[in-house]
Scaffold this active site. Structure first.
Site, PDB file in Angstrom:
ATOM      1  N   ASP A   7       0.871  -1.171   0.000  1.00  0.00           N
ATOM      2  CA  ASP A   7       0.000   0.000   0.000  1.00  0.00           C
ATOM      3  C   ASP A   7       0.914   1.230   0.000  1.00  0.00           C
ATOM      4  O   ASP A   7       2.116   1.134   0.259  1.00  0.00           O
ATOM      5  CB  ASP A   7      -0.933  -0.003   1.218  1.00  0.00           C
ATOM      6  CG  ASP A   7      -2.128   0.930   1.009  1.00  0.00           C
ATOM      7  OD1 ASP A   7      -2.071   1.778   0.087  1.00  0.00           O
ATOM      8  OD2 ASP A   7      -3.114   0.831   1.763  1.00  0.00           O
TER       9      ASP A   7
HETATM   10  C1  BGC Z   1      -5.069   3.310   0.274  1.00  0.00           C
HETATM   11  C2  BGC Z   1      -5.171   2.328  -0.873  1.00  0.00           C
HETATM   12  C3  BGC Z   1      -5.100   3.066  -2.181  1.00  0.00           C
HETATM   13  C4  BGC Z   1      -3.805   3.857  -2.237  1.00  0.00           C
HETATM   14  C5  BGC Z   1      -3.583   4.590  -3.536  1.00  0.00           C
HETATM   15  C6  BGC Z   1      -3.901   4.265   0.121  1.00  0.00           C
HETATM   16  O1  BGC Z   1      -4.035   5.321   1.021  1.00  0.00           O
HETATM   17  O2  BGC Z   1      -4.968   2.608   1.491  1.00  0.00           O
HETATM   18  O3  BGC Z   1      -6.367   1.608  -0.778  1.00  0.00           O
HETATM   19  O4  BGC Z   1      -5.225   2.177  -3.246  1.00  0.00           O
HETATM   20  O5  BGC Z   1      -3.836   4.797  -1.173  1.00  0.00           O
HETATM   21  O6  BGC Z   1      -4.423   5.661  -3.677  1.00  0.00           O
END
Ligand code: BGC
Length: 717
Positions: A259
């Site tokens: 993530d």
């Molecule tokens: C989230 C993810 C997301 C990523 C990209 C993160 O803050 O937890 O679910 O895909 O950001 O935007």
């Protein structure tokens, strides 16, 4: 290319694997390393354009350069839990804003999930995004979790069936989908410092089972890890879960990405992580871009084996080739009107009628004086907040800045999508005398309610990535507002636009309650259609609504109230007994049970036949015994397994029936739902014996019981 013909023919997995090997062998180390990191475009948090993103490349949640000489395309990623997001907020680049994931969950309809996935795939492709950060499947273990709205349900089977539908829809359009956040990212409080502790076997029977089934059914190109630790190790570097379970026991062939800001060190590569995502956030979190200089240094020092580097690259290439992002033809035509219908259908099927003392539906020709109160109903409907927020066609109707601490506080807003319930009620109730009160002051709203024939209070909540709610009360004094209105007018109807359960202390004093979730860009229309009976409600709760936090496994949420950054341990001691399973085990009576949802017609379940052997197969006849057409969702539960009380959803089906119509439904259980995971043997185990099952219309409304004799078995890994 028309929508019908945009589906790509996937190549056989073996071919993709072979080609990945051939291409990887031709790469230089520099090219290999270039595939292992994604760079974020400009957004609320990263405000300066990174020079590693070439001019002319649209902003995305993650950009990975391609290797043109070998036909390797660049990766452009966007979020997709509620529609295709617009990272960097390019003006005018809007997309269909779907209802919340939990609303899709309430549809109990994997076919609809597939349709909305295909919609995501088409819209992504038309914008040049070839990876969708979709497939959010974390189970709703805690009704305070600020991201439950993005996810699907508290049940592994329901979540897996819907996530698989959606991922298959996306990938059928030639766009890679992730499944995320692997695993146990079930609370937002201090999420980067959160250690989620769980019994490993119980983990296999719950959150991991959801991933396992969805991965089998949809073969997503990538898995995104979570921010949290699991049993002491960060998700992004959790060898047990990545190497042991995902790539080992399940033989997952795709790639594992972190993530954004979830790569705590280059050593995660040795534990199975294949790609660092959004590396600017890792600099914020850990002061390093781990897969840039440190990983190269580790390679130079012989600490990162050559074969492991090759494998990381091969996994990425394999998914690219298997799903076909290297063979895109012209972008599909996107029919935004049709896509609006999909958003509308999702809301229609996901809105749940919780209570109805005969107040609904409102007659289309009513001339009643109706007070519509609160919820910004004159403007639109709210959507959840965080990386999943989608800018709808025409832009947001309103963005109310709310704010909060930490990185996520910067973008914590109440986004209103332009589908105003008030205007839609005007359209569907042309003869009614509608008045609107903003609900700012309970006493003022009560005055309007008192002079009306009935009152509709619309209540909203703001749920957001990065925040858990401290309790289950409605924010902004709306409980007090509903009490005041209900005291002034006994014919009060409440519509809840929330992403989580709320407590409803006023429940007995209102005539009807509609759970509309965050209903998406056509949400106002769907709410009005349900209130007026133009659409017969058919949503079923995908999460248990507790009567109080005391009924939940953790009345006090660890870390709540501590500053952002406080190391926190959360013990998911309930193990696999999540939601309705926990309530059954502890004999708790919920406010509204998992699976509950009323209709304007009635259904009967008869003639249950159950067969055993290797698994449970049940047939049941469903009849619409009421006056109008509608959809029922018969649910098959395990209630006792070889003498042990154990509640598990084994199957469900959404059945659309005309008045008087009957249909026989056959539900066959996935054997893992009848088994225990034996952690010592690393296998699933079914004990021989008698298995009690029941068919019902909710987890607490079991109407027909049966039993099956199962053979003992050990299987899987
Ligand atoms: C989230 C993810 C997301 C990523 C990209 C993160 O803050 O937890 O679910 O895909 O950001 O935007």
């Amino acid at each position: 290319m028309s929508e019908e013909t945009s589906q790509q023919v996937p190549v056989a997995d073996d071919d993709a694997e072979i080609r990945a090997r051939e291409v990887e062998a031709q790469m230089t180390d520099e090219e290999r390393f270039s595939l292992l990191v994604s760079v974020m475009g400009v957004n609320d948090v990263v405000t300066v354009r990174d020079e590693r993103i070439p001019e002319g490349v649209p902003m995305s949640a993650g950009y990975v350069p391609g290797v043109p000489r070998l036909g390797i395309p660049a990766l452009l990623m966007s979020d997709a839990s509620l529609g295709v997001t617009n990272p960097g907020y390019r003006p005018g680049d809007t997309a269909t804003a779907l209802p919340a994931g939990i609303c899709l969950g309430a549809s109990f309809n994997p076919v609809l999930a597939r349709e909305s996935g295909a919609m995501l795939g088409r819209e992504a492709r038309s914008r040049g995004f070839n990876v969708q950060l979709a497939g959010g499947i974390n189970l709703a273990r805690d009704p305070r979790n600020g991201r439950n709205f993005e996810y699907l349900s508290e049940d592994p089977l329901l979540s897996a069936a819907l996530a698989a539908g959606s991922i298959n829809g996306i990938q059928g359009e030639g766009v890679i989908s992730t499944i995320k956040h692997y695993s146990l990212n079930c609370n937002e409080t201090n999420r980067h410092w959160l250690d989620a502790v769980i019994d490993p076997a119980a983990h296999r029977e719950s959150d991991l089972l959801a991933f396992e089934i969805a991965i089998e059914r949809a073969r997503p190109g990538a898995v995104m890890t979570g921010y949290n630790k699991i049993n002491g190790d960060y998700a992004g570097g959790n060898r047990v879960l990545i190497e042991g379970v995902l790539k080992g026991a399940w033989g997952y062939p795709g790639w594992v990405m972190s993530d954004w800001g979830g790569t705590p060190g280059w050593e995660t590569a040795l534990a199975g992580l294949d790609q660092e995502s959004g590396l600017q956030l890792d600099v914020m979190m850990w002061q390093k871009e781990w897969f840039m200089a440190p990983l190269r240094q580790a390679y130079a020092d012989g600490k990162l084996p050559t074969e492991r580097l090759s494998e990381m690259v091969r996994r990425i290439l394999r998914s690219m080739f298997a799903i076909g992002i290297d063979r895109w033809g012209p972008a599909p035509e996107v029919d935004m009107a049709r896509h609006n219908e999909i958003a509308l259908d999702t809301a229609r099927q996901g809105i749940v009628l919780l209570k109805n003392d005969g107040a609904l539906p409102l007659a289309a020709d009513t001339t009643a004086r109706i007070a519509v109160i609160g919820g910004h109903a004159q403007i639109g409907v709210p959507t959840g907040c965080g990386s999943s927020a989608v800018v709808p066609p025409g832009g947001y109707a309103e963005v109310i800045k709310v704010g909060g601490p930490g990185i996520m506080g910067v973008g914590r807003n109440l986004y209103l999508l332009p589908s105003a319930p008030l205007a839609e009620l005007h359209t569907l109730l042309p003869d009614a005398q509608l008045e609107f009160d903003p609900g700012m002051r309970p006493a003022e709203a009560a005055l309007m309610a008192a002079r009306s024939d009935l009152a509709i209070v619309i209540a909203v909540s703001l749920e957001s990535e990065g925040f858990d709610s401290p309790d289950l009360a409605l924010p902004w004094g709306q409980d007090e507002l509903i009490e005041a209105v209900a005291a002034a007018n006994p014919s009060t109807i409440v519509v809840l636009e929330t992403g989580n359960p709320v407590l409803m202390p006023w429940r007995d004093r209102v005539k009807a309650i509609v759970q509309a979730w965050y209903p998406g860009q056509a949400g106002g229309q769907a709410i009005a259609e349900i209130l007026t009976g133009a659409v017969n409600p058919s949503g079923r709760l995908p999460v248990t609504f507790p009567a109080g936090l005391a009924q939940t496994p953790r009345p006090d949420l660890p870390g709540m109230g501590t500053p952002w950054g406080t190391p926190t341990t959360i013990n998911y001691h309930e193990g696999a007994e999540i939601g309705y399973r926990w309530f059954a085990k502890n004999n708790h009576v919920p406010l509204y049970a998992f699976g509950h949802g009323l209709s304007y017609t009635s259904f009967e379940h008869t003639d249950l036949h159950v067969e055993g052997g290797d698994t449970v197969t049940a047939t049941v006849t469903v009849t619409n015994t009421g006056p109008v057409g509608g959809a029922d969702v018969p649910q098959l539960y395990l209630t006792e397994a070889a003498g042990e009380r154990r509640m598990r959803l084994l199957g469900f089906e959404r059945v659309v029936l005309s008045p008087g119509e009957s249909r026989q439904v056959t539900l066959t259980a996935d054997r893992r739902l009848l088994a225990r995971y034996d952690g010592a043997a690393n296998r699933w185990r079914i004990d021989e014996g008698s298995y009690q099952v029941a068919v019902g219309s909710a987890a607490d409304t079991l109407e027909l019981a049966g039993q099956a004799i199962l053979k003992s078995a050990q299987f899987g890994a």
